[in-house]
Every structure is written in C-alpha cells, then in structure tokens.
Design a protein around this motif. Structure first.
Motif, PDB file in Angstrom:
ATOM      1  N   TRP A 137       9.310  28.757 -22.674  1.00  0.00           N
ATOM      2  CA  TRP A 137       9.278  29.386 -21.348  1.00  0.00           C
ATOM      3  C   TRP A 137       9.882  30.781 -21.380  1.00  0.00           C
ATOM      4  O   TRP A 137      10.912  31.015 -21.981  1.00  0.00           O
ATOM      5  CB  TRP A 137      10.037  28.531 -20.340  1.00  0.00           C
ATOM      6  CG  TRP A 137       9.948  29.081 -18.944  1.00  0.00           C
ATOM      7  CD1 TRP A 137      10.909  29.745 -18.258  1.00  0.00           C
ATOM      8  CD2 TRP A 137       8.817  29.031 -18.091  1.00  0.00           C
ATOM      9  NE1 TRP A 137      10.450  30.113 -17.020  1.00  0.00           N
ATOM     10  CE2 TRP A 137       9.155  29.683 -16.888  1.00  0.00           C
ATOM     11  CE3 TRP A 137       7.531  28.496 -18.219  1.00  0.00           C
ATOM     12  CZ2 TRP A 137       8.278  29.812 -15.820  1.00  0.00           C
ATOM     13  CZ3 TRP A 137       6.651  28.622 -17.156  1.00  0.00           C
ATOM     14  CH2 TRP A 137       7.030  29.273 -15.971  1.00  0.00           C
ATOM     15  N   ARG A 148       6.181  32.482 -17.471  1.00  0.00           N
ATOM     16  CA  ARG A 148       5.030  32.025 -18.236  1.00  0.00           C
ATOM     17  C   ARG A 148       5.472  31.332 -19.512  1.00  0.00           C
ATOM     18  O   ARG A 148       6.615  31.413 -19.924  1.00  0.00           O
ATOM     19  CB  ARG A 148       4.135  33.203 -18.598  1.00  0.00           C
ATOM     20  CG  ARG A 148       4.793  34.143 -19.606  1.00  0.00           C
ATOM     21  CD  ARG A 148       3.921  35.298 -19.938  1.00  0.00           C
ATOM     22  NE  ARG A 148       4.533  36.137 -20.971  1.00  0.00           N
ATOM     23  CZ  ARG A 148       4.171  37.364 -21.233  1.00  0.00           C
ATOM     24  NH1 ARG A 148       3.189  37.919 -20.545  1.00  0.00           N
ATOM     25  NH2 ARG A 148       4.771  38.048 -22.187  1.00  0.00           N
ATOM     26  N   THR A 149       4.501  30.656 -20.132  1.00  0.00           N
ATOM     27  CA  THR A 149       4.696  30.112 -21.469  1.00  0.00           C
ATOM     28  C   THR A 149       3.547  30.582 -22.336  1.00  0.00           C
ATOM     29  O   THR A 149       2.393  30.560 -21.917  1.00  0.00           O
ATOM     30  CB  THR A 149       4.777  28.581 -21.489  1.00  0.00           C
ATOM     31  OG1 THR A 149       4.900  28.155 -22.844  1.00  0.00           O
ATOM     32  CG2 THR A 149       3.556  27.917 -20.885  1.00  0.00           C
ATOM     33  N   THR A 173      -2.205  26.676 -14.914  1.00  0.00           N
ATOM     34  CA  THR A 173      -1.478  27.658 -14.112  1.00  0.00           C
ATOM     35  C   THR A 173      -0.147  27.066 -13.648  1.00  0.00           C
ATOM     36  O   THR A 173       0.885  27.742 -13.683  1.00  0.00           O
ATOM     37  CB  THR A 173      -2.326  28.099 -12.909  1.00  0.00           C
ATOM     38  OG1 THR A 173      -3.551  28.659 -13.396  1.00  0.00           O
ATOM     39  CG2 THR A 173      -1.605  29.134 -12.071  1.00  0.00           C
ATOM     40  N   GLY A 176       2.360  27.236 -16.239  1.00  0.00           N
ATOM     41  CA  GLY A 176       2.775  28.578 -16.608  1.00  0.00           C
ATOM     42  C   GLY A 176       1.972  29.162 -17.754  1.00  0.00           C
ATOM     43  O   GLY A 176       2.291  30.232 -18.262  1.00  0.00           O
ATOM     44  N   ILE A 178      -0.926  31.161 -19.502  1.00  0.00           N
ATOM     45  CA  ILE A 178      -1.787  32.277 -19.088  1.00  0.00           C
ATOM     46  C   ILE A 178      -2.974  32.429 -20.013  1.00  0.00           C
ATOM     47  O   ILE A 178      -3.873  33.211 -19.738  1.00  0.00           O
ATOM     48  CB  ILE A 178      -0.980  33.593 -19.017  1.00  0.00           C
ATOM     49  CG1 ILE A 178      -0.393  33.942 -20.366  1.00  0.00           C
ATOM     50  CG2 ILE A 178       0.074  33.493 -17.952  1.00  0.00           C
ATOM     51  CD1 ILE A 178       0.182  35.348 -20.425  1.00  0.00           C
TER      52      ILE A 178
END
Length: 186
Positions: A137, A148-149, A173, A176, A178
C-alpha cells in the motif's frame, strides 16, 4: 433458373424426396429411427458462448440435470443461430470426462497436486490478496496522496461480459489497484 432450383437437382435431394425411384436406397431403418438430441430435453436454457467477446447466443438443452446438447440460438441478434467451431464444441466444457471439478493446490516447492475444499481455497486467496494489499500500500508518493497498491493488477479476458468486467473494475478500484486492463479487443 429459379432461386433454389439448382439445389433440387442434387442427387441426394432427389433421392430423399423419392423423385428418382431410389428414395429407399438413400434411407434405412436406422436413419428413420434417429431423433435429434434436442427432442428429449427437459429444459432449454438461453446462454452466451463463453469463448470470446462476440457473445453468440446459445441454447443449452438439459435432460435429467445433464447438458445433452448446445446449439446456436436463432433468436440471438448477435449470431442468429450460428456458432463457430469453438462455440459448437462448448458442450465439452461441462461434459468432458477430463474436466476438473474440484480445487487442486500445489504447495510451494511441491511436486504433487492435492485436493482442497472450495472454502479453504477461497480463504487462501482472500488472505493473500489482503496481505499483498497491506504490504504494498502507498498512501503518498512524492508528497501527493495516491492511496494505491502497485502489488495487485487485473487483466480481464474476452470471455467476460460487461457486467463481469464492471464488477471486477469495482473490486480492483476498491482494493486500490490502478493497473486494470482488459484484452478483449476485436
């Protein structure tokens, strides 16, 4: 010549109609006893072929809880009753004796597969997804909030319909992720 007139000149058509005196030569008791596999179906379910993103309509014939035949759906605006060779053979997806019907797991550095119950397998997957998210993360990068990850990515396939792709995108989503892509480009 009238449309379809040339077909009526084919010997096999003339034989089957009995127009050339050899009608019985083209028929047999076995031929007369044959019936379509679809005739004895208890139910017929409408479905969509799972092989590509075209979405050809299928009719799935079921007798005694088992798939007996899969054919193209003539009411489908996509395929109008036609199936490609893969779609025509899709019955094997559920009836082939070599089809895997249970979860198999091979431990790290293991050489053999072992059966797992579905609940255990799903728990293992959930644990790994949550652990990966936690360990990778990113709250910020270069002073900007990114939340995000980069440790989770998703690749959809051509066999997924719009609803499945929508749900997958929502899941990724929410996690996280993308890096979400789909290879369904025709």
């Amino acid at each position: 010549m009238a449309q379809g007139g040339w077909i009526s000149r084919w010997p096999v058509i003339r034989q089957l109609r009995g127009e050339d005196g050899r009608g019985d030569a083209a028929r047999s008791a076995r031929t007369d006893a044959l019936r379509p596999r679809t005739e004895e179906a208890d139910t017929v379910a409408r479905s969509v072929c799972p092989y590509c993103a075209v979405g050809c309509g299928q009719l799935v014939y079921v007798k005694d809880g088992r798939v007996t035949q899969i054919e193209g759906d003539p009411d489908s605006p996509i395929s109008r009753g036609r199936l490609c060779p893969k779609g025509s053979a899709s019955k094997q997806l559920v009836t082939h004796p070599g089809r895997q019907t249970r979860v198999l797991y091979r431990r790290p550095h293991g050489t053999d597969w072992e059966p797992l119950d579905l609940e255990t397998a799903m728990d293992m997957i959930a644990d790994r997804v949550l652990r990966t998210r936690r360990e990778t993360w990113q709250q910020e990068e270069k002073g900007k909030v990114v939340r995000r990850t980069m440790g989770i990515a998703g690749l959809g396939g051509a066999t997924l319909d719009n609803e499945e792709n929508y749900l997958m995108k929502k899941l990724y989503t929410a996690l996280g992720a993308i890096q979400v892509e789909n290879q369904a480009r025709i």
